[in-house]
Design a protein around this motif. Structure first.
Motif, PDB file in Angstrom:
ATOM      1  N   VAL A  92      -5.068  88.667  48.713  1.00 60.19           N
ATOM      2  CA  VAL A  92      -5.231  88.029  47.984  1.00 60.19           C
ATOM      3  C   VAL A  92      -3.917  87.808  47.126  1.00 60.19           C
ATOM      4  O   VAL A  92      -3.563  86.553  46.680  1.00 60.19           O
ATOM      5  CB  VAL A  92      -6.197  88.948  46.887  1.00 60.19           C
ATOM      6  N   ARG A  93      -3.407  89.088  47.096  1.00 59.05           N
ATOM      7  CA  ARG A  93      -1.729  88.722  46.644  1.00 59.05           C
ATOM      8  C   ARG A  93      -0.910  87.633  47.801  1.00 59.05           C
ATOM      9  O   ARG A  93       0.399  87.184  47.266  1.00 59.05           O
ATOM     10  CB  ARG A  93      -0.403  90.915  46.443  1.00 59.05           C
ATOM     11  N   LYS A  94      -1.502  88.279  48.866  1.00 56.47           N
ATOM     12  CA  LYS A  94      -0.148  87.562  49.753  1.00 56.47           C
ATOM     13  C   LYS A  94      -0.733  86.045  50.261  1.00 56.47           C
ATOM     14  O   LYS A  94      -0.076  85.384  50.163  1.00 56.47           O
ATOM     15  CB  LYS A  94      -0.513  88.164  51.240  1.00 56.47           C
ATOM     16  N   LEU A  95      -2.035  86.042  50.220  1.00 60.37           N
ATOM     17  CA  LEU A  95      -2.365  84.088  50.265  1.00 60.37           C
ATOM     18  C   LEU A  95      -2.209  83.510  48.767  1.00 60.37           C
ATOM     19  O   LEU A  95      -2.356  82.500  48.629  1.00 60.37           O
ATOM     20  CB  LEU A  95      -4.095  84.390  49.456  1.00 60.37           C
ATOM     21  N   MET A  96      -2.043  84.680  47.728  1.00 60.14           N
ATOM     22  CA  MET A  96      -1.093  83.695  45.950  1.00 60.14           C
ATOM     23  C   MET A  96       0.137  82.515  46.076  1.00 60.14           C
ATOM     24  O   MET A  96       0.565  81.706  45.875  1.00 60.14           O
ATOM     25  CB  MET A  96      -0.957  84.621  45.576  1.00 60.14           C
ATOM     26  N   LYS A  97       0.994  83.845  47.726  1.00 59.43           N
ATOM     27  CA  LYS A  97       2.064  83.576  47.819  1.00 59.43           C
ATOM     28  C   LYS A  97       2.474  82.890  48.741  1.00 59.43           C
ATOM     29  O   LYS A  97       2.703  81.359  48.946  1.00 59.43           O
ATOM     30  CB  LYS A  97       3.099  84.660  48.025  1.00 59.43           C
ATOM     31  N   SER A  98       1.233  82.803  49.933  1.00 59.18           N
ATOM     32  CA  SER A  98       1.831  81.845  51.254  1.00 59.18           C
ATOM     33  C   SER A  98       0.803  80.795  50.769  1.00 59.18           C
ATOM     34  O   SER A  98       0.875  79.247  51.619  1.00 59.18           O
ATOM     35  CB  SER A  98       1.039  83.000  52.069  1.00 59.18           C
TER      36      SER A  98
ATOM     37  N   ARG B 133      -4.211  85.216  39.769  1.00 57.53           N
ATOM     38  CA  ARG B 133      -4.578  86.013  41.102  1.00 57.53           C
ATOM     39  C   ARG B 133      -6.649  86.406  40.420  1.00 57.53           C
ATOM     40  O   ARG B 133      -6.388  86.748  41.433  1.00 57.53           O
ATOM     41  CB  ARG B 133      -3.741  87.088  41.171  1.00 57.53           C
ATOM     42  N   ASP B 134      -6.162  86.475  39.317  1.00 61.06           N
ATOM     43  CA  ASP B 134      -7.276  87.284  39.194  1.00 61.06           C
ATOM     44  C   ASP B 134      -8.901  86.479  39.457  1.00 61.06           C
ATOM     45  O   ASP B 134      -9.654  86.283  40.180  1.00 61.06           O
ATOM     46  CB  ASP B 134      -8.113  87.408  37.643  1.00 61.06           C
ATOM     47  N   THR B 135      -8.556  84.698  39.103  1.00 61.89           N
ATOM     48  CA  THR B 135      -9.237  83.073  38.783  1.00 61.89           C
ATOM     49  C   THR B 135      -9.159  83.729  41.142  1.00 61.89           C
ATOM     50  O   THR B 135     -10.644  83.338  41.188  1.00 61.89           O
ATOM     51  CB  THR B 135      -8.987  81.894  38.747  1.00 61.89           C
ATOM     52  N   LEU B 136      -8.720  83.770  41.584  1.00 56.98           N
ATOM     53  CA  LEU B 136      -8.833  83.569  43.155  1.00 56.98           C
ATOM     54  C   LEU B 136     -10.104  84.752  43.463  1.00 56.98           C
ATOM     55  O   LEU B 136     -10.312  84.811  44.055  1.00 56.98           O
ATOM     56  CB  LEU B 136      -7.938  83.362  43.994  1.00 56.98           C
ATOM     57  N   PHE B 137      -8.877  86.200  42.714  1.00 56.05           N
ATOM     58  CA  PHE B 137     -10.070  87.183  43.592  1.00 56.05           C
ATOM     59  C   PHE B 137     -11.853  86.656  43.043  1.00 56.05           C
ATOM     60  O   PHE B 137     -12.360  87.316  44.198  1.00 56.05           O
ATOM     61  CB  PHE B 137      -9.367  88.489  42.738  1.00 56.05           C
TER      62      PHE B 137
ATOM     63  N   ILE C 243     -10.803  75.566  46.504  1.00 57.48           N
ATOM     64  CA  ILE C 243     -10.167  76.567  47.140  1.00 57.48           C
ATOM     65  C   ILE C 243     -10.593  77.779  48.287  1.00 57.48           C
ATOM     66  O   ILE C 243      -9.489  77.873  49.396  1.00 57.48           O
ATOM     67  CB  ILE C 243      -9.976  77.405  45.386  1.00 57.48           C
ATOM     68  N   VAL C 244     -12.047  77.388  48.570  1.00 57.79           N
ATOM     69  CA  VAL C 244     -12.371  78.270  49.444  1.00 57.79           C
ATOM     70  C   VAL C 244     -12.032  77.549  50.872  1.00 57.79           C
ATOM     71  O   VAL C 244     -12.066  78.439  52.061  1.00 57.79           O
ATOM     72  CB  VAL C 244     -13.965  78.065  49.357  1.00 57.79           C
ATOM     73  N   ALA C 245     -12.113  75.647  50.751  1.00 62.73           N
ATOM     74  CA  ALA C 245     -12.046  75.655  52.129  1.00 62.73           C
ATOM     75  C   ALA C 245      -9.890  75.856  52.193  1.00 62.73           C
ATOM     76  O   ALA C 245     -10.023  76.314  53.779  1.00 62.73           O
ATOM     77  CB  ALA C 245     -11.631  74.409  52.053  1.00 62.73           C
TER      78      ALA C 245
ATOM     79  N   LEU D 257     -13.553  88.311  50.392  1.00 68.33           N
ATOM     80  CA  LEU D 257     -12.236  89.540  50.094  1.00 68.33           C
ATOM     81  C   LEU D 257     -12.565  90.429  51.586  1.00 68.33           C
ATOM     82  O   LEU D 257     -13.115  90.804  51.932  1.00 68.33           O
ATOM     83  CB  LEU D 257     -12.733  90.153  48.765  1.00 68.33           C
ATOM     84  N   THR D 258     -11.100  91.101  51.539  1.00 68.12           N
ATOM     85  CA  THR D 258     -10.604  91.498  52.712  1.00 68.12           C
ATOM     86  C   THR D 258     -10.806  92.756  52.328  1.00 68.12           C
ATOM     87  O   THR D 258     -10.335  93.415  51.693  1.00 68.12           O
ATOM     88  CB  THR D 258      -9.255  91.330  53.529  1.00 68.12           C
ATOM     89  N   LEU D 259     -11.244  94.093  53.074  1.00 69.26           N
ATOM     90  CA  LEU D 259     -10.981  95.423  53.161  1.00 69.26           C
ATOM     91  C   LEU D 259      -9.942  95.723  53.737  1.00 69.26           C
ATOM     92  O   LEU D 259     -10.018  95.492  54.919  1.00 69.26           O
ATOM     93  CB  LEU D 259     -12.888  96.292  53.503  1.00 69.26           C
TER      94      LEU D 259
END
Length: 235
Positions: free
Chosen positions: A73-79, A93-97, A57-59, A106-108
């Protein structure tokens, strides 16, 4: 002290002694905690599998971030849904977060704002003549201001002229820049639509658009009074 606590301390003491000798066998650890070796290996297998999935997942996210470093995170889940499916990875989503937080990925979210007022200029700044004025009729005071609207492509700037008594917008113009033209178009529209502007006062901040010679000359030709705030915001 309860029996279970005494037993736990005793077990920890045994392991500590074994480690002091340079080793602590898996059999000894399992015996101390009354665990079966099979249970340990099953747990280790699940943990190793989770770690492997996490690394995948990180890769995948790192590859995506090379082109879109600010994607959340939300956009990453879709893309990345198709990428996860190809790798047969099921992630919520929570796991990815949690994974991105653990790896400090995480992006600020940056807060962008558009500055609409520039009062540091060479043009004359007028006094505030409506500070103690009682507004009791339409077309007595017009208040001009500029606000910004966030869009996908950037900011748009809305020049507004509002009647202070009725709160009605009497003139407006939407532009993609803060240039003087937008404010002038809004003013001309308000003047064109007004029926009676006798004794009218135009109130604004001290921005360069409203203090410019082009703008103030229009007001003077129409015999409209000019009032401006002492600060860089409207009353």
């Amino acid at each position: 002290m309860s029996w279970n606590l005494k037993k736990t301390k005793y077990q920890a003491l045994i392991i500590a002694k074994e480690k002091a000798k340079g080793f602590a066998s898996l059999s000894k650890i399992c015996d101390c905690f009354e665990l079966k070796r099979d249970a340990y290996y099953k747990y280790k297998s699940r943990a190793d599998k989770r770690k492997e999935v996490e690394q995948h997942i990180v890769a995948i996210v790192k590859r995506r971030r090379k082109s879109l470093p600010r994607e959340g995170v939300r956009k990453l889940m879709k893309s990345l849904s198709q990428d996860f499916e190809k790798q047969q990875i099921k992630v919520g989503r929570d796991t990815l977060f949690n994974i991105l937080r653990e790896h400090k990925m995480l992006t600020l979210r940056k807060k962008y704002s558009a500055r609409t007022t520039n009062s540091y200029h060479r043009f004359y700044k007028y006094n505030n003549t409506i500070k103690d004025l009682k507004v009791n009729r339409p077309n007595q005071v017009w208040v001009s201001d500029i606000t910004y609207i966030r869009t996908v492509k950037g900011f748009c700037y809305l020049a507004l002229i509002t009647d202070m008594h009725s709160r009605k917008i009497v003139g407006y113009d939407l532009s993609d820049s803060l240039e003087l033209k937008g404010c002038v178009r809004a003013l001309n529209k308000a003047i064109y639509q007004a029926k009676d502007i006798k004794g009218l006062i135009h109130h604004s901040d001290r921005g360069i658009q409203y203090c410019s010679n082009v703008y103030t000359q229009i007001l003077k030709r129409k015999k409209i009074g000019i009032s401006m705030t002492e600060e860089n915001h409207l009353l």
